[in-house]
Design an enzyme around this catalytic site. Sequence first.
Site, PDB file in Angstrom:
ATOM      1  N   ARG A  19      69.246  17.356  -6.205  1.00 35.50           N
ATOM      2  CA  ARG A  19      69.360  17.948  -7.536  1.00 35.50           C
ATOM      3  C   ARG A  19      68.583  17.174  -8.584  1.00 35.50           C
ATOM      4  NH1 ARG A  19      75.791  19.772  -7.540  1.00 35.50           N
ATOM      5  NH2 ARG A  19      75.577  21.264  -5.815  1.00 35.50           N
ATOM      6  N   LYS A  75      76.777   6.992   6.766  1.00 36.11           N
ATOM      7  CA  LYS A  75      78.177   6.571   6.743  1.00 36.11           C
ATOM      8  C   LYS A  75      78.718   6.660   5.309  1.00 36.11           C
ATOM      9  CE  LYS A  75      77.959   2.617   4.424  1.00 36.11           C
ATOM     10  NZ  LYS A  75      78.762   2.288   3.247  1.00 36.11           N
TER      11      LYS A  75
END
Length: 307
Positions: free
Chosen positions: A35, A89
């Site tokens: 974005r 992660k």
Amino acid sequence: MIRIGLVGVGKIAHDQHIPAIAADPRFDLVAAASRSQPDLGGLPVFHDIAQMLAEGPELDAVALCTPPQARRETALAALRAGKHVFLEKPPGATVSEVAELAAVAREQGVVLFTSWHSRFATGVPQAKAWLAANPVRTLSIEWREDVRRWHPGQTWIWQAGGMGVFDPAINALSILTEIMPDEVFVTDAKLQVPENVQSPIAGHVDMTTLKGAAITADLDFLQTGPQTWDITAWSDAGELKLSMGGAKLTIDGKVVVDGENREYPGLYDRFATLVAEGRSEVDVRPLTLVADAFMVGTRESVEAFIE
């Protein structure tokens, strides 16, 4: 050649993923979605994964570097589009959603990889071998770092699902679950939560194994000065210490391994191998330990965190 798209172009993508992909001849980074619309030197950048899949170049795989709270829907879109998926992660905001992703990957016949970069630190394999031969009596984790230095402006860490101090500490738990020959279980936890956020800024976790090894983890997100990423284990054969996040291994004070950081090249090497073999690798043990610490932990409200 694996044509890969990168979703979420923040600090970890710039620092680790993009260089690791560029250095591996088996990958071709052909698109990104963010974005923030960063300039990636002519690489096409789309607003989100939906636009990248619909309008972008053909992809074989997608690497997801978004905050964990937004990971599930993005991963589902990629898997359902028939793309192999590399999860930064932690692999999700909840344990159950990762099981869902694994099920969808099986249905679609694609690879899902829950990556744990600290397991690829240079000292980890030899530490694992030594502990397999020398049963642990006690083990101590000290994971203390400065959130303002390593995670500037990352407000998602403090929101529900962001995990707070466990965002870095899960790296220690990923090493722990890799090097211990026995399963690890949480028995107690104490969490310090700033009054203006949802996630802990410090904590202490007690763990054990089926064989009764005593394991403790002391975690702090406000460490100034030298940073501490240490795991120390004691057995009848002596003392083992992993420091610098696993890059340095000493046994009874003697340096055995002191290597350079090649964690992310190791991750992409593993991902390429999994894709070639058509085999997923899904491990939620570190995330489960975090979830258990949240479930059994007592919470202490501490002063507000102001970056």
